[in-house]
Design a protein around this motif. Structure first.
Motif, PDB file in Angstrom:
ATOM      1  N   SER A   8       0.835  -1.210   0.000  1.00 32.54           N
ATOM      2  CA  SER A   8       0.000   0.000   0.000  1.00 32.54           C
ATOM      3  C   SER A   8       0.865   1.253   0.000  1.00 32.54           C
ATOM      4  O   SER A   8       0.578   2.225  -0.708  1.00 32.54           O
ATOM      5  N   PHE A   9       1.944   1.225   0.782  1.00 34.64           N
ATOM      6  CA  PHE A   9       2.817   2.393   0.839  1.00 34.64           C
ATOM      7  C   PHE A   9       3.516   2.615  -0.501  1.00 34.64           C
ATOM      8  O   PHE A   9       3.672   3.752  -0.966  1.00 34.64           O
ATOM      9  N   GLU A  10       3.929   1.484  -1.120  1.00 33.07           N
ATOM     10  CA  GLU A  10       4.592   1.605  -2.418  1.00 33.07           C
ATOM     11  C   GLU A  10       3.642   2.208  -3.454  1.00 33.07           C
ATOM     12  O   GLU A  10       4.050   2.993  -4.311  1.00 33.07           O
ATOM     13  N   GLN A  11       2.379   1.838  -3.369  1.00 31.62           N
ATOM     14  CA  GLN A  11       1.394   2.399  -4.307  1.00 31.62           C
ATOM     15  C   GLN A  11       1.184   3.911  -4.064  1.00 31.62           C
ATOM     16  O   GLN A  11       0.997   4.689  -5.003  1.00 31.62           O
ATOM     17  N   THR A  12       1.232   4.294  -2.776  1.00 33.37           N
ATOM     18  CA  THR A  12       1.014   5.702  -2.445  1.00 33.37           C
ATOM     19  C   THR A  12       2.087   6.595  -3.056  1.00 33.37           C
ATOM     20  O   THR A  12       1.792   7.693  -3.546  1.00 33.37           O
ATOM     21  N   VAL A  13       3.320   6.143  -3.010  1.00 37.12           N
ATOM     22  CA  VAL A  13       4.428   6.964  -3.508  1.00 37.12           C
ATOM     23  C   VAL A  13       5.005   6.426  -4.813  1.00 37.12           C
ATOM     24  O   VAL A  13       6.138   6.740  -5.185  1.00 37.12           O
ATOM     25  N   SER A  14       4.225   5.634  -5.506  1.00 36.51           N
ATOM     26  CA  SER A  14       4.690   5.062  -6.772  1.00 36.51           C
ATOM     27  C   SER A  14       4.766   6.143  -7.856  1.00 36.51           C
ATOM     28  O   SER A  14       4.140   7.207  -7.733  1.00 36.51           O
ATOM     29  N   PRO A  15       5.517   5.899  -8.941  1.00 40.43           N
ATOM     30  CA  PRO A  15       5.566   6.860 -10.046  1.00 40.43           C
ATOM     31  C   PRO A  15       4.198   7.210 -10.610  1.00 40.43           C
ATOM     32  O   PRO A  15       3.921   8.354 -10.955  1.00 40.43           O
ATOM     33  N   GLY A  16       3.309   6.223 -10.683  1.00 41.41           N
ATOM     34  CA  GLY A  16       1.963   6.491 -11.192  1.00 41.41           C
ATOM     35  C   GLY A  16       1.178   7.419 -10.298  1.00 41.41           C
ATOM     36  O   GLY A  16       0.481   8.325 -10.762  1.00 41.41           O
ATOM     37  N   SER A  17       1.320   7.192  -8.979  1.00 38.38           N
ATOM     38  CA  SER A  17       0.621   8.039  -8.022  1.00 38.38           C
ATOM     39  C   SER A  17       1.175   9.475  -8.060  1.00 38.38           C
ATOM     40  O   SER A  17       0.416  10.449  -8.025  1.00 38.38           O
ATOM     41  N   ILE A  18       2.488   9.593  -8.147  1.00 45.09           N
ATOM     42  CA  ILE A  18       3.114  10.918  -8.225  1.00 45.09           C
ATOM     43  C   ILE A  18       2.702  11.616  -9.518  1.00 45.09           C
ATOM     44  O   ILE A  18       2.387  12.819  -9.529  1.00 45.09           O
ATOM     45  N   ALA A  19       2.679  10.859 -10.598  1.00 43.12           N
ATOM     46  CA  ALA A  19       2.308  11.441 -11.895  1.00 43.12           C
ATOM     47  C   ALA A  19       0.881  11.974 -11.866  1.00 43.12           C
ATOM     48  O   ALA A  19       0.575  12.992 -12.494  1.00 43.12           O
ATOM     49  N   GLU A  20       0.015  11.294 -11.123  1.00 42.45           N
ATOM     50  CA  GLU A  20      -1.374  11.760 -11.017  1.00 42.45           C
ATOM     51  C   GLU A  20      -1.427  13.172 -10.450  1.00 42.45           C
ATOM     52  O   GLU A  20      -2.178  14.037 -10.942  1.00 42.45           O
ATOM     53  N   LYS A  21      -0.587  13.429  -9.444  1.00 42.58           N
ATOM     54  CA  LYS A  21      -0.581  14.759  -8.830  1.00 42.58           C
ATOM     55  C   LYS A  21       0.062  15.797  -9.750  1.00 42.58           C
ATOM     56  O   LYS A  21      -0.439  16.921  -9.920  1.00 42.58           O
ATOM     57  N   THR A  22       1.177  15.441 -10.352  1.00 47.59           N
ATOM     58  CA  THR A  22       1.886  16.408 -11.193  1.00 47.59           C
ATOM     59  C   THR A  22       1.099  16.740 -12.456  1.00 47.59           C
ATOM     60  O   THR A  22       1.077  17.899 -12.896  1.00 47.59           O
ATOM     61  N   VAL A  23       0.451  15.734 -13.040  1.00 45.98           N
ATOM     62  CA  VAL A  23      -0.357  15.990 -14.245  1.00 45.98           C
ATOM     63  C   VAL A  23      -1.524  16.922 -13.913  1.00 45.98           C
ATOM     64  O   VAL A  23      -1.861  17.827 -14.683  1.00 45.98           O
ATOM     65  N   LEU A  24      -2.132  16.698 -12.741  1.00 43.61           N
ATOM     66  CA  LEU A  24      -3.230  17.569 -12.316  1.00 43.61           C
ATOM     67  C   LEU A  24      -2.752  19.025 -12.218  1.00 43.61           C
ATOM     68  O   LEU A  24      -3.397  19.941 -12.733  1.00 43.61           O
ATOM     69  N   ILE A  25      -1.611  19.212 -11.565  1.00 38.47           N
ATOM     70  CA  ILE A  25      -1.081  20.567 -11.395  1.00 38.47           C
ATOM     71  C   ILE A  25      -0.744  21.185 -12.753  1.00 38.47           C
ATOM     72  O   ILE A  25      -1.079  22.345 -13.034  1.00 38.47           O
ATOM     73  N   GLN A  26      -0.106  20.408 -13.604  1.00 37.17           N
ATOM     74  CA  GLN A  26       0.269  20.915 -14.921  1.00 37.17           C
ATOM     75  C   GLN A  26      -0.957  21.303 -15.739  1.00 37.17           C
ATOM     76  O   GLN A  26      -0.996  22.373 -16.365  1.00 37.17           O
ATOM     77  N   ASP A  27      -1.970  20.451 -15.718  1.00 35.55           N
ATOM     78  CA  ASP A  27      -3.174  20.735 -16.508  1.00 35.55           C
ATOM     79  C   ASP A  27      -3.933  21.945 -15.969  1.00 35.55           C
ATOM     80  O   ASP A  27      -4.390  22.801 -16.748  1.00 35.55           O
ATOM     81  N   ARG A  28      -4.052  22.008 -14.635  1.00 34.06           N
ATOM     82  CA  ARG A  28      -4.828  23.100 -14.063  1.00 34.06           C
ATOM     83  C   ARG A  28      -4.101  24.443 -14.232  1.00 34.06           C
ATOM     84  O   ARG A  28      -4.730  25.477 -14.499  1.00 34.06           O
ATOM     85  N   VAL A  29      -2.801  24.439 -14.078  1.00 34.79           N
ATOM     86  CA  VAL A  29      -2.046  25.680 -14.261  1.00 34.79           C
ATOM     87  C   VAL A  29      -2.087  26.110 -15.732  1.00 34.79           C
ATOM     88  O   VAL A  29      -2.232  27.299 -16.043  1.00 34.79           O
ATOM     89  N   ALA A  30      -1.972  25.153 -16.644  1.00 31.62           N
ATOM     90  CA  ALA A  30      -2.055  25.478 -18.073  1.00 31.62           C
ATOM     91  C   ALA A  30      -3.412  26.088 -18.412  1.00 31.62           C
ATOM     92  O   ALA A  30      -3.507  27.064 -19.172  1.00 31.62           O
ATOM     93  N   SER A  31      -4.479  25.495 -17.838  1.00 33.61           N
ATOM     94  CA  SER A  31      -5.820  26.038 -18.056  1.00 33.61           C
ATOM     95  C   SER A  31      -5.946  27.433 -17.449  1.00 33.61           C
ATOM     96  O   SER A  31      -6.537  28.338 -18.060  1.00 33.61           O
ATOM     97  N   TYR A  32      -5.370  27.607 -16.272  1.00 29.87           N
ATOM     98  CA  TYR A  32      -5.385  28.906 -15.590  1.00 29.87           C
ATOM     99  C   TYR A  32      -4.733  29.972 -16.467  1.00 29.87           C
ATOM    100  O   TYR A  32      -5.287  31.054 -16.690  1.00 29.87           O
ATOM    101  N   ILE A  33      -3.555  29.656 -16.979  1.00 33.60           N
ATOM    102  CA  ILE A  33      -2.802  30.625 -17.791  1.00 33.60           C
ATOM    103  C   ILE A  33      -3.542  30.947 -19.080  1.00 33.60           C
ATOM    104  O   ILE A  33      -3.588  32.099 -19.518  1.00 33.60           O
ATOM    105  N   SER A  34      -4.119  29.915 -19.703  1.00 39.89           N
ATOM    106  CA  SER A  34      -4.812  30.144 -20.978  1.00 39.89           C
ATOM    107  C   SER A  34      -5.982  31.118 -20.819  1.00 39.89           C
ATOM    108  O   SER A  34      -6.311  31.864 -21.747  1.00 39.89           O
TER     109      SER A  34
END
Length: 507
Positions: free
Chosen positions: A303-329
């Motif tokens: 469970s801990f490995e899933q929490t900090v896995s690359p996929g889990s981290i990517a979920e957060k970073t993609v969200l930030i990238q998409d929302r900031v890109a939308s914000y700027i646009s």
């Protein structure tokens, strides 16, 4: 130029007052004082000829300025043409001693009457242009000048008519054209009073031309000043527009940098975990021999490995990238209509200031000095308001960035010594064994708690980022809209103030 002309006029008047004698008036006889009278008439001709010099190029491409300048130049050029002919004919008359009396008198009288006829027309087409907005300040000045000039010319015309008859009789009494006329005959037919009246009338010519020169010169000076003002304020407003756009670009650039920094912080969680995991893998076979490993530690570790896995981290970073890109646009469009806004709201204020100045009313210079700087203040204050909107919002987004960093730091801190926790159980050798089993069970509980806490913090990031960015965008939109509205309201009030100043002046 006007002051020097007035000084010359004053010098001529003093010369006339100190000169005795009379002009020649076509008689073949010497009448002292003709030189001064001739020079005075010639000076009036020179002043009138100055009216033909009022031509200059305007650069603002504003129709009102071109129309007013053309109208004034047309009036000045026409009067320069007719007035110069008139003044020259009078100058020729007063120095003529040919003994042929009638032609020079007729030329002078014809020149005066032609100029009088021109003055009675009052230039209807040009006056219509000069009475723009039904303001008659310029035409009132010109009418006063025309009345003064017409009065003087009428007086001069009457004097010349009387003198013509007297001069013709004197020349005839001398025996006819071109024959010498004695002083006694001149004094018999032409009285000193009539000659003095003529000289006084001629002396008034420069003095009645000077006010007209002032009216033309001062009004065209206002036109030139208005033209220069438009060019300068246009350049300054364009500068404010550029700065406002650069502020938006800077804001978007800083936002992109914040996004990159935030993503780097979150992605670093996986890198830190990988370091821990490499060490954990080395001791994991020993711990797997514990009887409690499968029930208590294996699932918690997964469970801990899933929490900090690359996929889990990517979920957060993609969200930030998409929302900031939308914000700027969306945010970068807030300044798209600034050019239109300035054109619709600031330009009318510029034009109102220009109209009041060009109308040349009694309060025009005062109103121009008072309100011309306030036009730029509109653009400056709007720029500062706009800048503050973006700066305040950027500070809030920096706070969001710091919150995310703090949450990620808590996650990293919680498992920063994870390997040390695993190593504790190795001290409980032999494994399997009672001590080792209990240690693995406790380690599973700790790891489960850490995994849950990490999930909660990451979930909080997933909730906070969209919510805060949406709220930030709404605040920024409202702030920019209010700054624009304030500009609209201030510009509207300023236009009213400018035109009220034109009517009420200092009140």
């Amino acid at each position: 130029m006007r002051s020097s002309c007035l000084l010359v006029v004053f010098a001529f008047l003093c010369a006339l007052q100190s000169t005795s004698g009379r002009p020649d008036l076509g008689l073949n006889g010497e009448i002292k004082g003709s030189v001064v009278a001739k020079e005075t008439a010639s000076f009036a001709s020179m002043l009138l000829n100055l009216l033909d010099d009022y031509t200059f190029v305007l650069g603002a491409d504003y129709l009102l300025l071109n129309s007013v300048a053309n109208a004034l130049s047309q009036i000045a050029a026409t009067l320069a043409d007719k007035g110069t002919i008139m003044a020259n004919s009078v100058a020729l008359l007063v120095e003529d001693n040919s003994g042929i009396v009638t032609p020079p008198f007729e030329d002078a009288i014809a020149g005066i009457e032609e100029l009088l006829t021109l003055l009675t027309t009052r230039f209807p087409s040009e006056f219509l242009t000069l009475q723009y907005r039904e303001k008659t300040y310029i035409t009132d000045m010109l009418n006063d000048d025309f009345d003064y000039l017409s009065e003087t010319l009428t007086t001069l015309n009457g004097i010349l008519g009387s003198l013509q008859s007297a001069a013709e009789e004197a020349q005839a009494s001398a025996g006819g054209d071109e024959l010498p006329v004695s002083i006694d005959l001149i004094r018999k037919y032409i009285s000193p009073r009539s000659i003095n009246s003529l000289m006084n009338a001629i002396a008034r010519l420069p003095t009645v031309v000077s006010p007209f020169l002032y009216s033309i010169d001062s009004t065209l000076a206002n036109v030139d000043q208005a033209d220069t003002y438009i060019l300068e304020v246009k350049s300054d407003i364009e500068s404010f527009l550029l700065q406002a756009h650069q502020e938006v670009v800077l804001f978007n650039g800083q936002l992109r940098q914040l996004k990159t920094d935030t993503v780097d912080v979150i992605e670093n969680v996986d890198a830190l975990f990988q370091e821990q995991q490499t060490q954990i893998v080395e001791v994991l076979p020993v711990l797997q021999s514990a009887s409690t490993f499968q029930d208590d530690l294996e699932d918690a570790l997964l469970s801990f490995e899933q929490t900090v896995s690359p996929g889990s981290i990517a979920e957060k970073t993609v969200l930030i990238q998409d929302r900031v890109a939308s914000y700027i646009s969306i945010a970068k469009t807030f300044d798209d209509d600034l050019v239109t806004l300035y054109g619709d709201r600031i330009c009318p204020v510029v034009i109102s200031v220009v109209k009041v100045l060009v109308a040349s009313g009694p309060y025009a210079p005062y109103c121009f000095r008072k309100y011309s700087p306030k036009v730029l203040d509109l653009a400056a204050h709007h720029y500062y308001d706009l800048t503050e909107c973006y700066q305040l919002e950027l500070n809030r987004i920096y706070s969001l960035h710091r919150l995310i960093v703090d949450l990620v730091d808590l996650v990293s801190f919680n498992y920063g010594e994870l390997f040390d926790d695993f190593a504790v159980c190795l001290d409980a050798q032999p494994c399997p064994g009672v001590n080792c089993n209990a240690c693995v069970q406790t380690l599973g509980e700790v790891l489960g708690s850490l995994s849950r806490l990490a999930d909660e913090k990451f979930d909080l990031i997933l909730q906070v980022v969209p919510t805060e960015l949406d709220a930030s965008l709404q605040r920024l939109d409202s702030c920019v809209a209010f700054a624009n509205y304030k500009l609209v309201a201030d510009a509207h009030d300023l236009v009213i103030d400018v035109f009220q100043c034109e009517e009420n002046g200092y009140n």
